[in-house]
Design an enzyme around this catalytic site. Structure first.
Site, mmCIF file in Angstrom:
data_model
loop_
_atom_site.group_PDB
_atom_site.id
_atom_site.type_symbol
_atom_site.label_atom_id
_atom_site.label_comp_id
_atom_site.label_asym_id
_atom_site.label_seq_id
_atom_site.Cartn_x
_atom_site.Cartn_y
_atom_site.Cartn_z
ATOM 1 N N GLU A 1 0.713 -1.097 -0.072
ATOM 2 C CA GLU A 1 0.184 0.154 -0.088
ATOM 3 C C GLU A 1 0.828 1.390 0.001
ATOM 4 O O GLU A 1 0.632 2.149 1.031
ATOM 5 C CB GLU A 1 -0.862 0.155 1.218
ATOM 6 C CG GLU A 1 -1.892 -1.202 1.291
ATOM 7 C CD GLU A 1 -2.887 -1.132 2.334
ATOM 8 O OE1 GLU A 1 -2.681 -0.228 3.215
ATOM 9 O OE2 GLU A 1 -3.764 -1.874 2.388
ATOM 10 N N GLU B 1 -5.190 -8.628 1.216
ATOM 11 C CA GLU B 1 -5.606 -8.300 2.361
ATOM 12 C C GLU B 1 -7.291 -8.262 2.235
ATOM 13 O O GLU B 1 -7.585 -7.336 1.077
ATOM 14 C CB GLU B 1 -5.093 -6.964 2.874
ATOM 15 C CG GLU B 1 -3.987 -6.865 3.600
ATOM 16 C CD GLU B 1 -3.491 -5.583 3.945
ATOM 17 O OE1 GLU B 1 -4.334 -4.801 4.563
ATOM 18 O OE2 GLU B 1 -2.015 -5.351 4.313
#
Ligand code: IFM
Length: 481
Positions: A171, A378
């Site tokens: 991320e 995720e």
């Protein structure tokens, strides 16, 4: 939201089932065996930065409990475990000498996982930058990307005999925009130009890390990058203004990462949108050849959706998005975008539960990049878990969230998306960044007093799914223990 039409959906037998964690969130042992300080140690120690002053000093104490945690993973039936390496544990000041004890810690972890029949899926960087590199300028400084390249070469060389799936960054949106834009994450800086320079240097770091993977592993490498891509829908799809707001967020949050890595350029509209903030002179000749690695598998993290419209200034601006976009965007380029309240239900993070966004995102990616396999690296939810009188955690909302999102993944696969695996976030409760230990994402509960692990109903439900490849009914979760 307890029932779901998804029960009975079957996944392919070779679908990879996993669970994910990150170093600073679970390891603890921040001062042990030569680990250097990271920006999260510094940030968490700064009053007012993390709720109730929580820090990752002990976290889930995974550093001292790896054997038991691996036994638990084996018991769950995981095919793969996604974890990150703490750069300051391996190279305490982010340059120069490497720390053998840090290298050994992960070497043992990898060996023990393999011994347990669990594939290690390694993330090189999940936000714990060595503090010394931040002191030298952090991600807005080009040098940080070059140092990352050296670090990447060392770790790939060290573990390449046992690890093939290498994720460079987790991320980078958060590292760049929350770290240097809104400042709600470490190192807590607030400068739009720095945030965009960080974006580029993270993309460059990915490229340098990717080169290390490809140089050392050749054809056997599985190069990956994990992105938290956004589904930012226009409030009124007929409104040019709302479409423009969605386009801006798409450029900042999605194409600003996908295009340099998969296509070799920055989106011209992103450069135009941000021209008051920066001239992009940090992109040097040859950089986009480095960032343009292509990927063997794209890591997709998904939690919720956004609804946006152009802010016209005639009312107090709505900034309801809990993901941090709202906080980050004014510092960067989207100060004319409103993030509207979404219909519920919501998780404890305030994020709306909208599995349709998962399907939409995966289908869009599969159409834009038809040859690119994907993994959900995720997906999960924080709820206010309670230990029931029977000692169990009956987290039916989490089970429902997982079931509905897995069904959404299945729907995307039915529509042609090449999704190879799914990693639940998270294996166990952990340090949830600025929220400290006040948000629990684990399928396994961690008692932060005793550090004892207790399987929640979601863990039993997940084990049943992994055993059968068939989504079990949500209602059965409490009986599966
Ligand atoms: O806990 C984080 C993780 O570190 C990165 N992705 C989102 C999770 C939940 O906020």
């Amino acid at each position: 939201m307890t029932t779901t039409p998804s029960a009975g959906r079957t996944f392919p037998h070779d679908f990879v089932w996993g669970a994910a964690t990150a170093s600073y969130q679970i390891e603890g042992a921040v001062d042990e065996d030569g680990r250097g300080p990271s920006i999260w140690d510094t940030f968490a120690a700064t009053p007012g930065r993390v709720l109730d002053g929580h820090t990752g000093t002990v976290a889930a104490d995974h550093y001292h409990r790896t054997a038991a945690d691996i036994a638990m993973m084996r018991e769950l039936g995981l095919d793969a475990y996604r974890f990150s390496l703490a750069w300051p544990r391996i190279q305490p000041i982010g340059s120069g000498a490497f720390n053998q004890k840090g290298l050994d810690f992960y070497s043992t972890l990898i060996d023990d996982l393999l011994e347990a029949g669990i594939d290690p899926v390694v993330t090189m960087y999940h936000w714990d930058l060595p503090q010394a590199l931040e002191d030298a300028g952090g991600w807005p400084n080009r040098e940080t990307a070059l140092r990352f390249g050296d670090y990447a070469a060392k770790i790939v060389e060290t573990y390449a005999d046992r690890v093939t799936v290498w994720t460079t960054l987790n991320e980078p949106w958060c590292s760049a925009y929350l770290g240097y834009g809104s400042g709600v994450h470490a190192p807590g800086r607030t400068d739009g130009a720095d945030a965009l320079a960080a974006l580029h240097h993270l993309n460059l770091a990915h490229g340098l890390g990717g080169r290390a993977v490809r140089d050392i592993l050749g054809d056997t490498s599985q190069l990956s990058l994990t992105l938290n891509l956004h589904v930012a829908r226009p409030d009124d799809p007929e409104s040019a203004g709302d479409l423009n707001a969605a386009r801006k967020i798409d450029a900042l949050a999605n194409r600003g990462f996908l295009n340099p890595v998969l296509d070799g350029y920055y989106p011209p509209d992103l450069i135009e949108d941000t021209k008051e903030v920066t001239d992009w002179s940090f992109v040097k000749p040859g950089d986009l050849e480095i960032t343009h690695t292509g990927l063997d598998v794209l890591g997709v993290n998904f939690y919720s959706t956004q609804r946006v419209r152009t802010y016209t200034g005639d009312h107090a601006r709505v900034m309801a998005d809990g993901h941090g976009n709202a906080a980050a965007s004014p510092w960067i380029a989207a100060d004319d975008v409103e993030f509207l309240v979404q219909p519920g239900p919501y998780t404890q993070m305030g994020w709306n539960v909208d599995p349709t966004g998962m399907t939409e995102l995966l289908v869009r990616l599969s159409r834009t990049y038809p040859d690119l396999p994907m993994m959900i690296t995720e997906n999960g939810a924080s709820f206010a878990d309670e230990v029931a009188p029977d000692g169990r955690v009956h987290d039916v909302e989490r089970v429902s969230y997982l079931a509905r999102h897995l069904d959404a993944v299945g729907q995307a696969m039915d529509a042609g998306a090449d999704v190879r695996g799914y990693f639940v976030w998270s294996l166990m409760d952990n340090f949830e960044w600025a929220y400290g230990f006040h948000r629990r994402f684990g399928i396994v509960r961690v008692d932060y007093e005793t550090l004892e692990r207790t399987w929640k109903d979601s863990a039993y439900w997940y084990r049943e799914l992994l055993r059968t490849d068939v989504l079990p009914p949500v209602e059965q979760a409490a009986q599966l223990a």
